[in-house]
Design an enzyme around this catalytic site. Structure first.
Site, mmCIF file in Angstrom:
data_model
loop_
_atom_site.group_PDB
_atom_site.id
_atom_site.type_symbol
_atom_site.label_atom_id
_atom_site.label_comp_id
_atom_site.label_asym_id
_atom_site.label_seq_id
_atom_site.Cartn_x
_atom_site.Cartn_y
_atom_site.Cartn_z
ATOM 1 N N VAL A 197 33.616 44.512 27.823
ATOM 2 C CA VAL A 197 32.569 43.983 28.717
ATOM 3 C C VAL A 197 32.201 44.974 29.816
ATOM 4 C CG1 VAL A 197 33.052 41.529 28.333
ATOM 5 C CG2 VAL A 197 34.304 42.751 30.135
ATOM 6 N N GLY A 198 32.928 46.061 29.894
ATOM 7 C CA GLY A 198 32.589 47.048 30.911
ATOM 8 C C GLY A 198 33.336 48.339 30.640
ATOM 9 N N THR A 199 32.764 49.409 31.130
ATOM 10 C CA THR A 199 33.480 50.675 31.034
ATOM 11 C C THR A 199 33.589 51.273 32.417
ATOM 12 O OG1 THR A 199 31.427 51.854 30.578
ATOM 13 C CG2 THR A 199 32.756 51.216 28.676
ATOM 14 N N PHE A 202 37.888 55.759 33.650
ATOM 15 C CA PHE A 202 39.064 56.148 32.864
ATOM 16 C C PHE A 202 39.279 55.287 31.630
ATOM 17 C CE2 PHE A 202 39.945 55.725 37.415
ATOM 18 C CZ PHE A 202 39.778 57.042 37.780
ATOM 19 N N GLY A 203 38.446 54.350 31.391
ATOM 20 C CA GLY A 203 38.697 53.482 30.252
ATOM 21 C C GLY A 203 37.697 52.351 30.190
ATOM 22 N N ARG A 204 38.183 51.207 29.811
ATOM 23 C CA ARG A 204 37.270 50.094 29.613
ATOM 24 C C ARG A 204 37.882 48.781 30.065
ATOM 25 N NH1 ARG A 204 35.267 49.881 24.090
ATOM 26 N NH2 ARG A 204 35.380 52.136 24.032
ATOM 27 N N VAL A 205 37.022 47.776 30.184
ATOM 28 C CA VAL A 205 37.480 46.428 30.509
ATOM 29 C C VAL A 205 37.091 45.534 29.338
ATOM 30 C CG1 VAL A 205 37.243 44.481 32.094
ATOM 31 C CG2 VAL A 205 37.238 46.818 32.991
ATOM 32 N N LYS A 220 41.880 45.494 31.848
ATOM 33 C CA LYS A 220 41.367 46.817 32.212
ATOM 34 C C LYS A 220 42.334 47.845 31.646
ATOM 35 C CE LYS A 220 39.883 49.315 36.376
ATOM 36 N NZ LYS A 220 39.367 49.102 37.725
ATOM 37 N N ASP A 309 34.199 50.157 48.686
ATOM 38 C CA ASP A 309 33.268 50.263 47.561
ATOM 39 C C ASP A 309 32.380 49.032 47.448
ATOM 40 O OD1 ASP A 309 32.128 51.794 45.632
ATOM 41 O OD2 ASP A 309 33.621 51.396 44.090
ATOM 42 N N LYS A 311 29.331 47.068 47.069
ATOM 43 C CA LYS A 311 27.986 47.297 46.516
ATOM 44 C C LYS A 311 27.755 46.232 45.453
ATOM 45 C CE LYS A 311 29.654 50.746 43.236
ATOM 46 N NZ LYS A 311 29.451 52.071 42.669
ATOM 47 N N ASN A 314 29.840 45.698 42.231
ATOM 48 C CA ASN A 314 31.237 45.258 42.280
ATOM 49 C C ASN A 314 31.397 43.799 42.684
ATOM 50 O OD1 ASN A 314 32.175 47.690 41.407
ATOM 51 N ND2 ASN A 314 32.503 48.532 43.452
ATOM 52 N N ASP A 327 36.951 45.846 41.363
ATOM 53 C CA ASP A 327 37.084 47.305 41.454
ATOM 54 C C ASP A 327 37.677 47.776 42.786
ATOM 55 O OD1 ASP A 327 37.104 49.960 41.003
ATOM 56 O OD2 ASP A 327 34.969 50.185 40.582
ATOM 57 N N THR A 344 29.814 55.334 47.352
ATOM 58 C CA THR A 344 28.566 55.477 46.623
ATOM 59 C C THR A 344 27.523 55.888 47.651
ATOM 60 O OG1 THR A 344 29.257 53.788 45.077
ATOM 61 C CG2 THR A 344 26.894 54.211 45.219
HETATM 62 N N1 LIG Z 1 37.774 40.467 35.756
HETATM 63 C C1 LIG Z 1 36.643 40.836 35.168
HETATM 64 N N2 LIG Z 1 35.908 39.936 34.500
HETATM 65 C C2 LIG Z 1 34.768 40.307 33.889
HETATM 66 N N3 LIG Z 1 34.281 41.569 33.899
HETATM 67 C C3 LIG Z 1 34.967 42.483 34.555
HETATM 68 C C4 LIG Z 1 36.175 42.186 35.231
HETATM 69 N N4 LIG Z 1 36.636 43.311 35.801
HETATM 70 C C5 LIG Z 1 35.749 44.265 35.505
HETATM 71 N N5 LIG Z 1 34.745 43.793 34.746
HETATM 72 C C6 LIG Z 1 33.602 44.528 34.217
HETATM 73 O O1 LIG Z 1 34.013 45.832 33.887
HETATM 74 C C7 LIG Z 1 33.302 46.777 34.683
HETATM 75 C C8 LIG Z 1 34.212 47.927 35.013
HETATM 76 O O2 LIG Z 1 35.292 47.450 35.820
HETATM 77 P P1 LIG Z 1 35.850 48.283 37.012
HETATM 78 O O3 LIG Z 1 34.730 48.594 37.931
HETATM 79 O O4 LIG Z 1 37.019 47.587 37.576
HETATM 80 O O5 LIG Z 1 36.319 49.589 36.224
HETATM 81 P P2 LIG Z 1 36.758 50.982 36.799
HETATM 82 O O6 LIG Z 1 37.415 51.704 35.676
HETATM 83 O O7 LIG Z 1 37.537 50.779 38.051
HETATM 84 O O8 LIG Z 1 35.464 51.708 37.175
HETATM 85 P P3 LIG Z 1 35.398 52.984 38.103
HETATM 86 O O9 LIG Z 1 34.799 54.006 37.227
HETATM 87 O O10 LIG Z 1 34.518 52.543 39.210
HETATM 88 O O11 LIG Z 1 36.752 53.342 38.576
HETATM 89 C C9 LIG Z 1 32.812 45.964 35.883
HETATM 90 O O12 LIG Z 1 31.665 46.499 36.444
HETATM 91 C C10 LIG Z 1 32.537 44.615 35.275
HETATM 92 O O13 LIG Z 1 31.274 44.594 34.662
#
Ligand SMILES: Nc1ncnc2c1ncn2[C@@H]1O[C@H](COP(=O)(O)OP(=O)(O)OP(=O)(O)O)[C@@H](O)[C@H]1O
Length: 495
Positions: A197-199, A202-205, A220, A309, A311, A314, A327, A344
């Site tokens: 659902v997100g990247t 360093f990886g993905r969520v 995550k 952060d 914005k 987040n 985040d 940002t």
């Molecule tokens: N608990 C959650 N429930 C649903 N979606 C989530 C959740 N946590 C994160 N996401 C989705 O995943 C995306 C990436 O999460 P997050 O910002 O924590 O990743 P990150 O690896 O820390 O990114 P960054 O590159 O900023 O370090 C978020 O923008 C959101 O869309």
């Protein structure tokens, strides 16, 4: 980090982005040069004494230079850049608390470009494809497939599976200690991965299902090799440690964290509504959400945590319409001030640009930017070039829309005060000054905390595991799990 939301400037950064994308550990000096140029230009911009481009620390602490470059208003392209170097000659700025001398690592963001429409979450993401895993995958994965060994070091968390929506307030009242045990011991193969659902950098969520409780959650996954490559070990450990410590109705809650020999994992409640920004761009509808953010900032600051952060990207929205701040990659527990250049561009406070050392006041500044952006549709300090943004931030000039609500305008003005000693939220009454502002005149703050204010809008979701509010991400580019060596693994001992 979500790449979505307001896509941002890019053309000027594209060349830099390419450099960064092609950078390897040992060849990042070019990128650092770029970063040095940034710093020098900031200093020149202000006609102030030059920001040091070498570390002043005597112990060769690694430097930190952290940006999230890439937001263009109404535009469609953003670019986040990342670079690291551990060579002391390249050191730009140390990330340490004034008193502790705590060292930190170094970063610009990793290369990716995101495209988003302004009305919804349509984001196209290009992550670093160097290690793209070509093998086709099923839509759902067993978490165990990712290769988490039984012997993995895992963090036993509170194991509380109860539906957060039902129990948030209870648990917050009874305990602010996230590690309080409830008896359940998590195990990695309790989780079935359903969908990305997100990247992030360093990886993905991923959306997951907890097989034991049958509840949805978000996993995550951070690739340790990437975290090391980007010199973000300290930040990631900070993120996990801070998340373990906090518990608040409007802050994402960490259920469990663990690691194997290639990845770090954090399990959160799944927030199915997507980003708040998608739903609300209207003055009348935004004040109750603002109050939730204020409540969360007040809480974090009470624990000496700065978030750094804030914005729209987040701020996630739960099925019940309430906010969840996510985040915590830049969050930091402060003893005094910190000097990391991070954030940002559109949301960076003047004192960060001026490298004066900063504290919780930066979050109140960011709140001013956020409210403006939510009401007007674009941030108050905007330019196609980051330096243009910094120049505008430092000038303190804000263009106001004619029909802007005067009370909202007054609040924003008081938050966007360059002199942080006069900034609302950072004076002797702290967050109370913000809470007492006329914008919040009808707000009962206990009701806010207890989620008694009716959210202005409910997200369009059909069930708790609904992913319709998130963009689609390829499941074909899972990176191969490569075990890091023992020496590197030890760097994550505190995770
Ligand atoms: N608990 C959650 N429930 C649903 N979606 C989530 C959740 N946590 C994160 N996401 C989705 O995943 C995306 C990436 O999460 P997050 O910002 O924590 O990743 P990150 O690896 O820390 O990114 P960054 O590159 O900023 O370090 C978020 O923008 C959101 O869309």
């Amino acid at each position: 980090m979500s790449i979505s939301t307001c896509a941002r400037f890019c053309s000027s950064l594209t060349g830099m982005s390419k450099n960064l994308a092609s950078s390897k550990n040992g060849s990042s000096s070019k990128l650092i040069e770029g970063a040095e140029t940034c710093v020098t230009q900031w200093a020149a911009l202000q006609n102030k004494k030059e920001i040091p481009t070498t570390s002043t620390s005597s112990d060769n602490t690694e430097a930190t230079f952290t940006f999230k470059l890439g937001r263009t208003t109404g535009g469609d392209l953003s670019s986040n850049l990342s670079v690291t170097s551990s060579e002391s000659s390249d050191i730009l700025e140390s990330d340490y608390s004034e008193k502790s001398g705590e060292q930190n690592s170094q970063k610009l963001q990793s290369p990716y470009v995101g495209v988003r429409s302004s009305s919804n979450n349509n984001v196209t993401t290009f992550v670093d494809h160097k290690l793209v895993h070509k093998e086709e995958k099923d839509e759902s994965h067993d978490a165990a497939d990712i290769k988490c060994k039984d012997s993995e070091k895992s963090e036993l968390d509170d194991g509380n599976d109860t539906d957060e929506d039902e129990t948030d307030n209870e648990s917050e009242e009874s305990s602010s200690n996230h590690t309080e045990k409830s008896g359940r011991k998590y195990n990695f193969d309790h989780f079935q991965i359903i969908k990305t659902v997100g990247t992030g950098t360093f990886g993905r969520v991923c959306l997951c299902r907890d097989r034991v409780s049958n509840k949805y959650c978000a996993m995550k996954i951070l690739t340790m090799a990437e975290v090391i490559r980007l010199k973000q070990i300290e930040h990631v450990i900070n993120e996990r440690n801070i998340l373990r410590e906090i518990r608040h109705p409007f802050v994402i809650s960490l259920k469990w964290s663990t690691k194997d020999d290639s990845n770090l994992y954090m399990i959160f409640d799944y927030v199915c509504g997507g980003e708040l920004f998608t739903y609300l761009r209207n003055a009348g509808k935004f004040s109750s959400q603002t109050s939730e953010i204020v409540s969360a900032l007040e809480y974090l600051h009470s624990l000496q945590i700065i978030y750094r952060d804030l914005k729209p990207e987040n701020l996630l929205i739960n099925r019940d319409g309430h906010i969840k701040i996510t985040d915590f990659g830049f969050a930091k527990k402060l003893r005094d001030r910190t000097w990391t250049l991070c954030g940002t561009p559109e949301y960076i406070a003047p004192e960060i640009i001026q490298s004066k050392g900063h504290n919780k006041a930066v979050d109140w500044w960011a709140l001013g930017v956020l409210i403006y952006e939510m009401l007007v549709g674009y941030p108050p300090f905007y330019d196609e070039q980051p330096f243009g943004i910094y120049e505008k931030i430092l000038s303190g000039k804000i263009e106001w829309e004619r029909h802007m609500d005067p009370i909202a305008k007054d609040l924003i003005k008081k938050l966007l005060v360059n002199d942080r000693t006069k900034r609302l939220g950072n004076m002797k009454n702290g967050a109370d000054d913000v809470k007492r502002h006329r914008w919040f005149k009808n707000i009962n703050w206990n009701d806010v905390y207890n989620k008694k204010l009716k959210p202005p809008i409910l997200p369009d979701v059909h069930h708790d595991g609904d992913t319709k509010n998130f963009d689609d991400y390829s499941e074909m580019d899972w990176k191969p799990t490569i075990a890091i060596d023992q020496k590197d693994f030890k760097l994550f001992n505190d995770f």
